[in-house]
Design an enzyme around this catalytic site. Structure first.
Site, PDB file in Angstrom:
ATOM      1  N   ARG A  91      13.447  54.932-115.745  1.00  0.00           N
ATOM      2  CA  ARG A  91      14.461  54.301-116.600  1.00  0.00           C
ATOM      3  C   ARG A  91      15.413  53.453-115.772  1.00  0.00           C
ATOM      4  O   ARG A  91      15.766  53.828-114.648  1.00  0.00           O
ATOM      5  CB  ARG A  91      15.266  55.356-117.348  1.00  0.00           C
ATOM      6  CG  ARG A  91      14.373  56.177-118.219  1.00  0.00           C
ATOM      7  CD  ARG A  91      15.111  56.989-119.235  1.00  0.00           C
ATOM      8  NE  ARG A  91      14.119  57.733-120.003  1.00  0.00           N
ATOM      9  CZ  ARG A  91      13.461  57.230-121.029  1.00  0.00           C
ATOM     10  NH1 ARG A  91      13.708  56.008-121.449  1.00  0.00           N
ATOM     11  NH2 ARG A  91      12.546  57.962-121.668  1.00  0.00           N
ATOM     12  N   LEU A  93      18.876  52.321-114.756  1.00  0.00           N
ATOM     13  CA  LEU A  93      20.177  52.982-114.831  1.00  0.00           C
ATOM     14  C   LEU A  93      21.210  52.083-115.518  1.00  0.00           C
ATOM     15  O   LEU A  93      21.106  50.857-115.477  1.00  0.00           O
ATOM     16  CB  LEU A  93      20.680  53.305-113.417  1.00  0.00           C
ATOM     17  CG  LEU A  93      19.775  54.158-112.518  1.00  0.00           C
ATOM     18  CD1 LEU A  93      20.541  54.544-111.258  1.00  0.00           C
ATOM     19  CD2 LEU A  93      19.252  55.398-113.237  1.00  0.00           C
ATOM     20  N   HIS A 109       9.547  51.621-105.012  1.00  0.00           N
ATOM     21  CA  HIS A 109       8.773  50.788-105.931  1.00  0.00           C
ATOM     22  C   HIS A 109       7.440  50.426-105.273  1.00  0.00           C
ATOM     23  O   HIS A 109       7.410  50.056-104.105  1.00  0.00           O
ATOM     24  CB  HIS A 109       9.566  49.516-106.267  1.00  0.00           C
ATOM     25  CG  HIS A 109       8.855  48.628-107.233  1.00  0.00           C
ATOM     26  ND1 HIS A 109       8.772  48.923-108.579  1.00  0.00           N
ATOM     27  CD2 HIS A 109       8.152  47.486-107.052  1.00  0.00           C
ATOM     28  CE1 HIS A 109       8.060  47.981-109.183  1.00  0.00           C
ATOM     29  NE2 HIS A 109       7.662  47.092-108.278  1.00  0.00           N
ATOM     30  N   ASP A 141      20.750  48.124-107.484  1.00  0.00           N
ATOM     31  CA  ASP A 141      21.877  47.374-108.037  1.00  0.00           C
ATOM     32  C   ASP A 141      21.695  47.329-109.559  1.00  0.00           C
ATOM     33  O   ASP A 141      20.904  48.106-110.103  1.00  0.00           O
ATOM     34  CB  ASP A 141      21.992  45.982-107.384  1.00  0.00           C
ATOM     35  CG  ASP A 141      20.788  45.108-107.694  1.00  0.00           C
ATOM     36  OD1 ASP A 141      19.948  45.491-108.528  1.00  0.00           O
ATOM     37  OD2 ASP A 141      20.687  44.014-107.096  1.00  0.00           O
ATOM     38  N   GLU A 142      22.393  46.432-110.208  1.00  0.00           N
ATOM     39  CA  GLU A 142      22.338  46.480-111.666  1.00  0.00           C
ATOM     40  C   GLU A 142      21.103  45.819-112.267  1.00  0.00           C
ATOM     41  O   GLU A 142      20.882  45.864-113.465  1.00  0.00           O
ATOM     42  CB  GLU A 142      23.630  45.869-112.235  1.00  0.00           C
ATOM     43  CG  GLU A 142      24.820  46.763-111.916  1.00  0.00           C
ATOM     44  CD  GLU A 142      26.160  46.122-112.250  1.00  0.00           C
ATOM     45  OE1 GLU A 142      26.217  45.380-113.241  1.00  0.00           O
ATOM     46  OE2 GLU A 142      27.126  46.394-111.518  1.00  0.00           O
ATOM     47  N   GLU A 174       4.002  55.112 -99.481  1.00  0.00           N
ATOM     48  CA  GLU A 174       5.270  55.500-100.109  1.00  0.00           C
ATOM     49  C   GLU A 174       5.780  56.803 -99.505  1.00  0.00           C
ATOM     50  O   GLU A 174       6.969  56.974 -99.257  1.00  0.00           O
ATOM     51  CB  GLU A 174       5.087  55.685-101.621  1.00  0.00           C
ATOM     52  CG  GLU A 174       4.803  54.402-102.379  1.00  0.00           C
ATOM     53  CD  GLU A 174       4.757  54.626-103.885  1.00  0.00           C
ATOM     54  OE1 GLU A 174       5.576  55.384-104.423  1.00  0.00           O
ATOM     55  OE2 GLU A 174       3.875  54.031-104.536  1.00  0.00           O
TER      56      GLU A 174
END
Ligand code: GRF
Length: 201
Positions: A91, A93, A109, A141-142, A174
């Site tokens: 999700r 944020l 990612h 970040d956003e 990863e």
């Protein structure tokens, strides 16, 4: 020793990589809480097996988005965490949550960002036809998969690759990249200049 919170939605193999790195002593940290938006997430059983407290905060729908992430923020504050790790947390944020923990949230990612942000990055890479793929650990970040890059690791793409074989090859990287990035961030031996995360020498 760094206090970590790990957010998962599913399998939790990256969470497991962190648990293992802590167990073997290559990462000096403690996972104090694992949070999932999905009650049945395999990551939750991995945490429980390792004796880590878990909390399920079930998604309540887009309409309750702000309240949802406010709930997560209070759990994180109560657990007094140094670093929040999104390890397969599916999700985006809320901006308020990101602002509440500046440079304290990182994400893993499965692509070499800025290529192929978003869902099914491995399939995007195959369909685009790139010859090199990989993974990225970055500050959150956003935006979507858009924050400053901490660690990247590359893998080749072969002609016979499928989404599954490529995902598997990337996943192995990863599991190296995430503990490495966590150790680096916890060391505080880094700075962000523009978009560049650099280490002090
Ligand atoms: C990983 O590929 C990660 O990069 C992506 O979601 C997947 C999660 O895998 N964000 P796991 O749950 O850690 O096994």
């Amino acid at each position: 020793m760094g206090r970590l919170a790990v957010l998962v939605s599913g399998r939790g193999s990256n969470l497991q990589a962190l648990i293992d790195a802590i167990d073997t002593g290559s990462l000096d940290a403690e996972i104090v809480i694992v949070i999932s938006d999905r009650p049945g997430a395999l990551g939750l059983s991995r945490a429980e097996k390792a004796g880590i407290p878990v909390q399920v905060v079930a998604w309540e729908g887009e309409g309750r988005r702000e309240a949802y992430f406010e709930k997560i923020a209070s759990i994180l504050r109560a657990a007094n965490v140094d670093l929040v790790i999104l390890a397969g947390f599916m999700r985006l944020l809320s901006a308020n949550l990101v602002r509440a923990f500046p440079q304290q949230i990182i994400n893993i990612h499965p692509s070499l960002l800025p290529a192929f942000p978003g869902l099914r990055a491995q399939r995007q890479a195959l369909e685009y036809g790139v010859k090199v793929a990989g993974c990225t650990v970055h500050f959150v970040d956003e935006g979507l998969d858009s924050g400053p890059i901490i660690v990247q690791k590359a893998v080749p793409i072969y002609d016979h690759d499928t989404e599954e074989t490529l995902s598997e090859r990337i996943l192995t990287k990863e599991h190296e990249a995430l503990p490495e990035a966590v150790a680096l961030v916890l060391s505080k031996q880094w700075q962000i200049r523009g978009r560049r995360v650099t280490c002090e020498s």
